[in-house]
Design an enzyme around this catalytic site. Structure first.
Site, PDB file in Angstrom:
ATOM      1  N   ASP A 185       0.840  -1.201   0.000  1.00 37.08           N
ATOM      2  CA  ASP A 185       0.000   0.000   0.000  1.00 37.08           C
ATOM      3  C   ASP A 185       0.880   1.258   0.000  1.00 37.08           C
ATOM      4  O   ASP A 185       1.787   1.362   0.821  1.00 37.08           O
ATOM      5  CB  ASP A 185      -0.878  -0.056   1.264  1.00 37.08           C
ATOM      6  CG  ASP A 185      -1.987   0.968   1.265  1.00 37.08           C
ATOM      7  OD1 ASP A 185      -2.255   1.561   0.205  1.00 37.08           O
ATOM      8  OD2 ASP A 185      -2.586   1.172   2.338  1.00 37.08           O
ATOM      9  N   GLU A 217      -2.418   6.316  -8.077  1.00 34.00           N
ATOM     10  CA  GLU A 217      -3.405   7.302  -7.654  1.00 34.00           C
ATOM     11  C   GLU A 217      -3.392   8.472  -8.633  1.00 34.00           C
ATOM     12  O   GLU A 217      -2.343   8.880  -9.096  1.00 34.00           O
ATOM     13  CB  GLU A 217      -2.976   7.761  -6.254  1.00 34.00           C
ATOM     14  CG  GLU A 217      -3.939   8.605  -5.502  1.00 34.00           C
ATOM     15  CD  GLU A 217      -3.372   8.912  -4.101  1.00 34.00           C
ATOM     16  OE1 GLU A 217      -2.901   7.988  -3.406  1.00 34.00           O
ATOM     17  OE2 GLU A 217      -3.391  10.096  -3.722  1.00 34.00           O
ATOM     18  N   HIS A 219      -7.697  10.263   3.179  1.00 34.45           N
ATOM     19  CA  HIS A 219      -7.083   9.356   4.152  1.00 34.45           C
ATOM     20  C   HIS A 219      -7.374   9.876   5.555  1.00 34.45           C
ATOM     21  O   HIS A 219      -7.366  11.081   5.783  1.00 34.45           O
ATOM     22  CB  HIS A 219      -5.574   9.292   3.937  1.00 34.45           C
ATOM     23  CG  HIS A 219      -5.188   8.418   2.786  1.00 34.45           C
ATOM     24  ND1 HIS A 219      -4.412   8.856   1.778  1.00 34.45           N
ATOM     25  CD2 HIS A 219      -5.494   7.130   2.510  1.00 34.45           C
ATOM     26  CE1 HIS A 219      -4.235   7.869   0.901  1.00 34.45           C
ATOM     27  NE2 HIS A 219      -4.886   6.807   1.320  1.00 34.45           N
ATOM     28  N   HIS A 237      -9.717   4.700  -1.620  1.00 32.00           N
ATOM     29  CA  HIS A 237      -8.844   4.832  -0.438  1.00 32.00           C
ATOM     30  C   HIS A 237      -9.545   5.688   0.600  1.00 32.00           C
ATOM     31  O   HIS A 237     -10.483   6.405   0.295  1.00 32.00           O
ATOM     32  CB  HIS A 237      -7.526   5.496  -0.839  1.00 32.00           C
ATOM     33  CG  HIS A 237      -6.608   4.580  -1.556  1.00 32.00           C
ATOM     34  ND1 HIS A 237      -5.352   4.283  -1.107  1.00 32.00           N
ATOM     35  CD2 HIS A 237      -6.775   3.853  -2.687  1.00 32.00           C
ATOM     36  CE1 HIS A 237      -4.778   3.434  -1.943  1.00 32.00           C
ATOM     37  NE2 HIS A 237      -5.617   3.148  -2.909  1.00 32.00           N
TER      38      HIS A 237
HETATM   39 ZN   LIG Z   1      -4.509   4.935   0.610  1.00 30.23          ZN
END
Ligand SMILES: [Zn+2]
Length: 290
Positions: free
Chosen positions: A82, A140, A189, A218
């Protein structure tokens, strides 16, 4: 029954309109809690380790643990690197036996981000060919903040302007060849104390259609059940939960230590933390598969 590859489980989830849960661990207790929950529901599950989490538990150790469960129990449990920030750290995760990796180059200028992401994709493809594996690379596009913790407010630098635009997502996927895309669609996040922002469901739909690869959400901690359901129907196939697990672990540990100040056996002290993680994961997995 022979296990499918992670790519196939994700494709299946996307066809069924459900999502696979991705849960982070720093230690073996969390791995047990997550696996216990997944088993009860008989659902595939992804274990995630960030660079920091991986350093704590050990890169080869965590790869061995997950692989051991998968092979011994013939269970669809997979390991993801991750948010890895360099080619070297993605490469070493692939070499160690992970099933997927996220190259996070979002802080770099777009051109450099694309080059670095493509380098990771090329390495994974080459590795897959040589070793008969099917390791997935995710990246991302758009900014979603960086830390899995409790936040007093929405972090600086997050706004509609930093959300992913469908046309940018398509260009990014085409130019890098990634297998999975993590978009910015109102998710962040960490968990905001006053409640996390709402997701832009329409944007998820448009990005999914434009980019043609499964989407990963996410920053799942703190998102409402309603938003999760809508996001999955709109095209999210994997959901990351981390902060909620950390909070559950810490609270269970604190409570136990307070109530049992003389206990010193780690397996007793940590048992309630394993159960607390299991509970969080069970509820999330159930929701993602409704
Ligand atoms: Zn993440």
């Amino acid at each position: 029954m022979e296990l499918k590859t992670l790519r196939e489980y994700i494709k299946e989830a996307s066809e069924k309109g459900v999502a696979i849960g991705h849960f982070n661990i720093s230690n073996i207790e969390a791995l047990h809690g997550i696996y216990n929950a997944a088993k009860k529901l008989n659902l595939p599950v992804i274990i995630g380790v960030s660079e920091g989490e991986e350093e704590f538990i050990g890169k080869n150790e965590v790869a061995t643990l997950v692989k051991e469960i998968r092979e011994k129990d013939n269970y669809p449990i997979f390991l993801n690197a991750d948010h890895h920030y360099s080619f070297e750290s993605v490469k070493s995760a692939i070499d160690a036996g992970y099933d997927a990796a996220i190259i996070d180059a979002v802080k770099l200028p777009l051109e450099e981000n694309i080059l670095l992401t493509k380098k990771c994709v090329d390495y994974a493809k080459e590795f897959n060919k040589k070793n008969g594996r099917d390791i997935l690379i995710e990246a991302e596009n758009g900014f979603i903040g960086q830390s899995s913790k409790l936040l007093d407010k929405i972090p600086e630098g997050i706004s509609e302007a930093t959300m992913t635009k469908p046309e940018d997502a398509k260009t990014f996927v085409d130019q890098t060849g990634i297998d999975l895309l993590a978009p910015s669609v109102g998710n962040i996040h960490g968990m905001v104390k006053g409640g996390n922002p709402k997701l832009d469901i329409e944007r998820i739909k448009e990005i999914r259609q434009a980019c043609g690869v499964p989407l990963v959400l996410h920053g799942g901690s703190g998102i409402s059940d309603e938003d999760f359901k809508k996001a999955i129907k709109a095209g999210i196939s994997v959901i990351h939960i981390n902060t909620e697990i950390r909070v559950a672990y810490k609270e269970a540990l604190e409570k136990y230590l307070k109530e049992n100040p003389n206990e010193v056996a780690p397996y007793k002290i940590l048992a309630p933390a394993v159960e607390a993680i299991e509970q969080v994961v069970y509820n999330r997995l159930k929701l993602f598969n409704e």
